[in-house]
Design a protein around this motif. Structure first.
Motif, mmCIF file in Angstrom:
data_model
loop_
_atom_site.group_PDB
_atom_site.id
_atom_site.type_symbol
_atom_site.label_atom_id
_atom_site.label_comp_id
_atom_site.label_asym_id
_atom_site.label_seq_id
_atom_site.Cartn_x
_atom_site.Cartn_y
_atom_site.Cartn_z
ATOM 1 N N MET A 54 -52.746 25.000 54.713
ATOM 2 C CA MET A 54 -54.097 25.546 54.833
ATOM 3 C C MET A 54 -54.974 24.378 55.276
ATOM 4 N N LEU A 55 -55.549 24.474 56.460
ATOM 5 C CA LEU A 55 -56.278 23.366 57.061
ATOM 6 C C LEU A 55 -57.757 23.683 57.219
ATOM 7 N N GLY A 56 -58.550 22.639 57.260
ATOM 8 C CA GLY A 56 -59.976 22.778 57.511
ATOM 9 C C GLY A 56 -60.431 21.712 58.487
ATOM 10 N N VAL A 57 -61.735 21.617 58.701
ATOM 11 C CA VAL A 57 -62.292 20.583 59.569
ATOM 12 C C VAL A 57 -63.476 19.952 58.839
ATOM 13 N N ASN A 58 -63.516 18.616 58.817
ATOM 14 C CA ASN A 58 -64.571 17.931 58.070
ATOM 15 C C ASN A 58 -65.802 17.669 58.926
ATOM 16 N N ASN A 59 -66.745 16.893 58.395
ATOM 17 C CA ASN A 59 -68.004 16.661 59.105
ATOM 18 C C ASN A 59 -67.850 15.729 60.300
ATOM 19 N N HIS A 60 -66.680 15.126 60.476
ATOM 20 C CA HIS A 60 -66.401 14.301 61.657
ATOM 21 C C HIS A 60 -65.627 15.083 62.719
ATOM 22 N N GLY A 61 -65.353 16.360 62.437
ATOM 23 C CA GLY A 61 -64.553 17.149 63.354
ATOM 24 C C GLY A 61 -63.069 16.870 63.225
ATOM 25 N N GLN A 62 -62.652 16.195 62.153
ATOM 26 C CA GLN A 62 -61.250 15.868 61.928
ATOM 27 C C GLN A 62 -60.550 16.978 61.155
ATOM 28 N N THR A 63 -59.272 17.176 61.450
ATOM 29 C CA THR A 63 -58.476 18.151 60.707
ATOM 30 C C THR A 63 -58.137 17.591 59.328
ATOM 31 N N ILE A 64 -58.323 18.397 58.287
ATOM 32 C CA ILE A 64 -58.007 17.971 56.931
ATOM 33 C C ILE A 64 -57.095 19.001 56.276
ATOM 34 N N VAL A 65 -56.227 18.530 55.375
ATOM 35 C CA VAL A 65 -55.315 19.411 54.650
ATOM 36 C C VAL A 65 -55.979 19.829 53.344
ATOM 37 N N LEU A 66 -56.144 21.125 53.158
ATOM 38 C CA LEU A 66 -56.735 21.652 51.935
ATOM 39 C C LEU A 66 -55.664 21.991 50.902
ATOM 40 N N ALA A 67 -54.535 22.492 51.341
ATOM 41 C CA ALA A 67 -53.415 22.819 50.462
ATOM 42 C C ALA A 67 -52.221 23.139 51.336
ATOM 43 N N CYS A 68 -51.054 23.213 50.720
ATOM 44 C CA CYS A 68 -49.867 23.638 51.464
ATOM 45 C C CYS A 68 -48.904 24.297 50.502
ATOM 46 N N ALA A 69 -47.979 25.062 51.052
ATOM 47 C CA ALA A 69 -46.991 25.743 50.222
ATOM 48 C C ALA A 69 -45.696 25.881 50.984
ATOM 49 N N PHE A 70 -44.604 26.004 50.249
ATOM 50 C CA PHE A 70 -43.326 26.389 50.817
ATOM 51 C C PHE A 70 -43.117 27.866 50.510
ATOM 52 N N LEU A 71 -42.785 28.624 51.521
ATOM 53 C CA LEU A 71 -42.598 30.061 51.348
ATOM 54 C C LEU A 71 -41.157 30.438 51.648
ATOM 55 N N SER A 72 -40.526 31.130 50.710
ATOM 56 C CA SER A 72 -39.142 31.558 50.932
ATOM 57 C C SER A 72 -39.075 32.882 51.681
ATOM 58 N N LYS A 73 -40.021 33.786 51.398
ATOM 59 C CA LYS A 73 -40.085 35.073 52.090
ATOM 60 C C LYS A 73 -41.530 35.303 52.483
ATOM 61 N N GLU A 74 -41.823 35.148 53.773
ATOM 62 C CA GLU A 74 -43.210 35.182 54.215
ATOM 63 C C GLU A 74 -43.911 36.477 53.822
ATOM 64 N N THR A 75 -43.279 37.609 54.063
ATOM 65 C CA THR A 75 -43.923 38.895 53.822
ATOM 66 C C THR A 75 -44.347 39.038 52.369
ATOM 67 N N GLU A 76 -43.476 38.620 51.430
ATOM 68 C CA GLU A 76 -43.766 38.769 50.010
ATOM 69 C C GLU A 76 -44.576 37.617 49.450
ATOM 70 N N SER A 77 -44.680 36.526 50.181
ATOM 71 C CA SER A 77 -45.279 35.309 49.634
ATOM 72 C C SER A 77 -46.742 35.102 49.994
ATOM 73 N N PHE A 78 -47.211 35.730 51.074
ATOM 74 C CA PHE A 78 -48.575 35.481 51.531
ATOM 75 C C PHE A 78 -49.619 35.803 50.463
ATOM 76 N N VAL A 79 -49.511 36.966 49.851
ATOM 77 C CA VAL A 79 -50.494 37.352 48.837
ATOM 78 C C VAL A 79 -50.462 36.369 47.681
ATOM 79 N N TRP A 80 -49.250 36.010 47.239
ATOM 80 C CA TRP A 80 -49.125 35.040 46.147
ATOM 81 C C TRP A 80 -49.821 33.733 46.501
ATOM 82 N N MET A 81 -49.568 33.225 47.701
ATOM 83 C CA MET A 81 -50.147 31.946 48.099
ATOM 84 C C MET A 81 -51.672 32.001 48.136
#
Length: 433
Positions: free
Chosen positions: A48-75
């Motif tokens: 999950m990425l964002g952009v800061n006040n310098h226009g730089q890409t920043i990482v807000l969070a990340c996850a490993f998903l085993s089953k995308e369809t079932e995991s999106f809501v959980w994440m």
């Protein structure tokens, strides 16, 4: 580090206090992408990425998903629990049906913007070759050069009719989704200057410098933290520059000079470019209230506010608060040393040799333990187990039956005639020649 790890149904989520504070300041727009695998278990890496006040890409969070369809809501639900301030105003993704359903469930008030790059890149594949060659530029003008909804609809319908594609199923589906990706329709929703998920794709290239498919889970965690440190170092450098320097104004206007003292250097340059082009404002939103929000997130002081969690407790940055002061002190010292060294050739050689030696030592210090030692002593290994490997989509089922038995026995075939029980040297086909 104030680390929080979620472990549930073979899904792993990592985020820290710095990312949570960043979401409090820049969580209005989030980019989500799941096209990157970085581990030996074939789990999908979903940042999950964002952009800061310098226009730089920043990482807000990340996850490993085993089953995308079932995991999106959980994440998304876990993301909301961890992050302050509620749902993002806008989330940008590629065109994925399961993802769209999950966003409508977990982020019901968030504007879901589809990546315009993914959609426009499909025109060459979905349209007949002749129609694409003749009418693609007109489609481009309809998409990018229209200021309002009615103008877009009129231009789109005109080019579709001219091309004889009024019944084209893919074009019709894209027109039905126009509120999610066409700039003329999405203009009222703030997107921090983004209309695609290419920031996520760019970050994949960045993370590949540190991690690979051979990584175990603990390997990944350590290397990922190293990558985050490198990314945040660039942000601190930009903060340092803005703290001690004011951008040069190209236009000698009172408002321009005032903006140079308020905006970060990168955002001021964009502001001035738009000003030169006689645009009223470089910001995307036009209401008075929205302009206030956008104005603050681009300021040099964007991170000076207080961020609290759901219980009202302050979220403190896990980074050293005195790091900027240390950087400033060392920068002045380095500058003085360079000036002294430039007084003689011997001084330049001495400084050059010393810096090279110091650079090697600092690299060893930064890289930390070797690959063989990674994860060996970390306290996180006490409770974090490796996940099961996930079967990739489209993966072959392997050989079975008679073919498997033949392979197991190691029976060889003649390379000349293909029969068994002899090789090429004894092949009857060659002996008859």
């Amino acid at each position: 580090m104030d680390k929080i790890g979620f472990i549930k149904k073979d899904m792993y989520n990592l985020e820290d206090a710095t990312s949570r504070r960043a979401y409090g300041f820049y969580g209005d727009v989030v980019v989500f992408d799941t096209t990157f695998n970085t581990n030996r278990y074939d789990l999908t890496f979903a940042p999950m990425l964002g952009v800061n006040n310098h226009g730089q890409t920043i990482v807000l969070a990340c996850a490993f998903l085993s089953k995308e369809t079932e995991s999106f809501v959980w994440m998304f639900e876990e993301f909301k629990k961890a992050m302050p301030g509620g749902e993002p105003k806008t989330i940008i993704t590629d065109q994925d049906a399961a993802m769209a359903i999950a966003i409508s469930i977990a982020f019901p008030t968030t504007f879901h913007r589809l990546c315009i790059w993914h959609i426009t890149s499909k025109f060459s594949v979905k349209l007949p070759p002749d129609a694409y060659k003749e009418y693609w530029r007109e489609f481009q003008k309809a998409i990018w050069d229209t200021d309002n909804k009615d103008e877009f609809d009129a231009k789109w319908n005109t080019v579709v009719t001219k091309a004889g594609l009024t019944d084209h199923p893919w074009l019709s589906s894209m027109f039905d989704l126009r509120e999610s990706w066409v700039p003329a329709y999405a203009r009222q929703f703030f997107a921090a200057g983004m209309s695609s998920s290419q920031r996520a794709e760019g970050s994949h290239g960045f993370f590949k410098q540190y991690i690979s498919r051979r990584n175990s889970l603990m390997d990944f965690i350590i290397r990922f933290e190293r990558a985050l440190s490198h990314q945040r170092e660039k942000e601190l450098v930009a903060d340092h520059v803005d703290a001690f320097e004011v951008a040069q104004c190209l236009l000698p206007m009172p408002m321009n000079k005032q903006m140079a003292t308020l905006y970060t250097r990168t955002m001021f340059q964009k502001f001035e470019q738009e000003l030169i082009q006689s645009t009223a404002c470089f910001l995307e939103l036009k209401t008075e209230d929205a302009c206030k929000v956008v104005f603050n997130r681009w300021k040099k002081t964007a991170k000076s506010g207080l961020v609290s969690d759901a219980n009202g407790n302050e979220i403190k940055d896990c980074a050293d608060p005195g790091l900027l002061i240390k950087r400033s002190t060392m920068s002045r010292l380095a500058s003085d040393v360079v000036e002294d060294a430039l007084m003689s050739e011997e001084g330049c050689e001495l400084l050059s040799e010393t810096l090279k030696s110091l650079q090697v030592k600092l690299k060893l210090l930064k890289d930390g333990p070797s690959n063989n030692e990674v994860g060996g002593s970390s306290s996180q290994t006490q409770y974090m187990k490796d996940p099961k490997r996930v079967r990739c989509k489209g993966r072959s089922k392997g050989v079975t039956g008679a073919k498997k038995k033949v392979m197991k026995r190691g029976i060889r075939h003649c390379r000349e005639c293909g029969h068994i029980r002899h090789d090429r040297r004894q092949c009857p086909a060659l002996n008859t020649l």
